[in-house]
Write an enzyme that holds these catalytic residues in place. Structure first.
Site, PDB file in Angstrom:
ATOM      1  N   CYS A 253       0.854  -1.192   0.000  1.00 37.75           N
ATOM      2  CA  CYS A 253       0.000   0.000   0.000  1.00 37.75           C
ATOM      3  C   CYS A 253       0.893   1.246   0.000  1.00 37.75           C
ATOM      4  O   CYS A 253       2.119   1.160   0.046  1.00 37.75           O
ATOM      5  CB  CYS A 253      -0.921  -0.018   1.221  1.00 37.75           C
ATOM      6  SG  CYS A 253      -0.044   0.167   2.786  1.00 37.75           S
TER       7      CYS A 253
ATOM      8  N   CYS B 275       3.109   1.320   2.982  1.00 34.77           N
ATOM      9  CA  CYS B 275       4.194   0.336   2.825  1.00 34.77           C
ATOM     10  C   CYS B 275       5.335   0.930   2.005  1.00 34.77           C
ATOM     11  O   CYS B 275       6.511   0.745   2.337  1.00 34.77           O
ATOM     12  CB  CYS B 275       3.691  -0.925   2.132  1.00 34.77           C
ATOM     13  SG  CYS B 275       2.470  -1.873   3.038  1.00 34.77           S
TER      14      CYS B 275
ATOM     15  N   ARG C 127       9.058   1.741   3.171  1.00 34.38           N
ATOM     16  CA  ARG C 127      10.173   1.188   2.400  1.00 34.38           C
ATOM     17  C   ARG C 127      11.210   2.274   2.125  1.00 34.38           C
ATOM     18  O   ARG C 127      12.416   2.040   2.225  1.00 34.38           O
ATOM     19  CB  ARG C 127       9.618   0.621   1.078  1.00 34.38           C
ATOM     20  CG  ARG C 127      10.573  -0.199   0.290  1.00 34.38           C
ATOM     21  CD  ARG C 127       9.898  -0.794  -0.920  1.00 34.38           C
ATOM     22  NE  ARG C 127       8.985  -1.877  -0.555  1.00 34.38           N
ATOM     23  CZ  ARG C 127       8.306  -2.613  -1.438  1.00 34.38           C
ATOM     24  NH1 ARG C 127       8.443  -2.391  -2.739  1.00 34.38           N
ATOM     25  NH2 ARG C 127       7.506  -3.569  -1.024  1.00 34.38           N
TER      26      ARG C 127
ATOM     27  N   CYS D 232      -5.291   6.432   4.157  1.00 36.71           N
ATOM     28  CA  CYS D 232      -4.056   6.806   3.467  1.00 36.71           C
ATOM     29  C   CYS D 232      -4.398   7.259   2.050  1.00 36.71           C
ATOM     30  O   CYS D 232      -5.509   7.056   1.561  1.00 36.71           O
ATOM     31  CB  CYS D 232      -3.064   5.651   3.462  1.00 36.71           C
ATOM     32  SG  CYS D 232      -3.578   4.212   2.522  1.00 36.71           S
TER      33      CYS D 232
ATOM     34  N   CYS E 193      -4.231   0.173   2.635  1.00 33.87           N
ATOM     35  CA  CYS E 193      -3.529   0.408   3.903  1.00 33.87           C
ATOM     36  C   CYS E 193      -4.243  -0.199   5.109  1.00 33.87           C
ATOM     37  O   CYS E 193      -3.605  -0.532   6.099  1.00 33.87           O
ATOM     38  CB  CYS E 193      -3.358   1.904   4.150  1.00 33.87           C
ATOM     39  SG  CYS E 193      -2.255   2.724   2.992  1.00 33.87           S
TER      40      CYS E 193
END
Length: 171
Positions: free
Chosen positions: A40, A43, A47, A104, A130
């Site tokens: 998502c 994420c 990252r 999100c 999300c």
């Protein structure tokens, strides 16, 4: 504490931090491309925060004995870990306190000068939701594990930074 102070001035310490980042980024790509779990927006941002820790490790690796490179590496590590912790906490909120008013973004937003999702969509394009829990390990979702991982980074950084202020005992 003297050991930690000396260790932070070694290439080994910065190399281990970089290996840590490579491991977790590899896990993320494994989840995405092998297990087919769509990342998502949060994420992807998490990252990027992890990659920030990797960039800080590279700065520290350049010249760990040099005060400037070491402290730039430590500062970058701290900023990235703090940002990652903040994002992961927000992500946990989306998963466990869902609200139609707090969601999100639908698409990642990178600066125009660095559209990572266009340059490397295989790594930075978000297609997941999300608020969905798509994977758990030991009862914790991915963002909950990221809270632990980023918090552990901040604790390790604090211990290493504090070790700098402890001198050898004089007898």
């Amino acid at each position: 504490m003297q050991f930690l102070n000396s260790f932070s001035k070694s290439r080994l310490s910065w190399g281990l931090l970089l290996l840590f980042v490579i491991f977790f980024e590899g896990c993320a790509l494994f989840f995405q491309h092998v297990m087919k779990l769509d990342p998502c927006v949060m994420c992807i941002y998490e990252r990027v925060a992890m990659l920030g820790i990797g960039l800080a490790a590279l700065v520290g690796l350049i010249a760990p004995q040099n005060f400037v490179f070491r402290w730039l590496g430590l500062a970058g590590w701290g900023a990235s870990a703090y940002w990652g912790l903040k994002l992961a906490n927000e992500h946990v909120g989306y998963q466990f306190n869902p609200s139609p008013f707090a969601t999100c973004d639908l698409f990642v937003r990178f600066p125009e000068w660095a559209p990572l999702n266009q340059w490397m969509p295989w790594m930075f394009e978000a297609t997941g939701d999300c608020s969905k829990v798509v994977w758990t390990f030991l009862g914790q979702s991915m963002p909950q594990w990221l809270v632990i991982i980023f918090a552990a980074n901040l604790i390790a950084l604090a211990v290493i930074a504090l070790a700098r202020f402890f001198n050898k005992k004089t007898a």
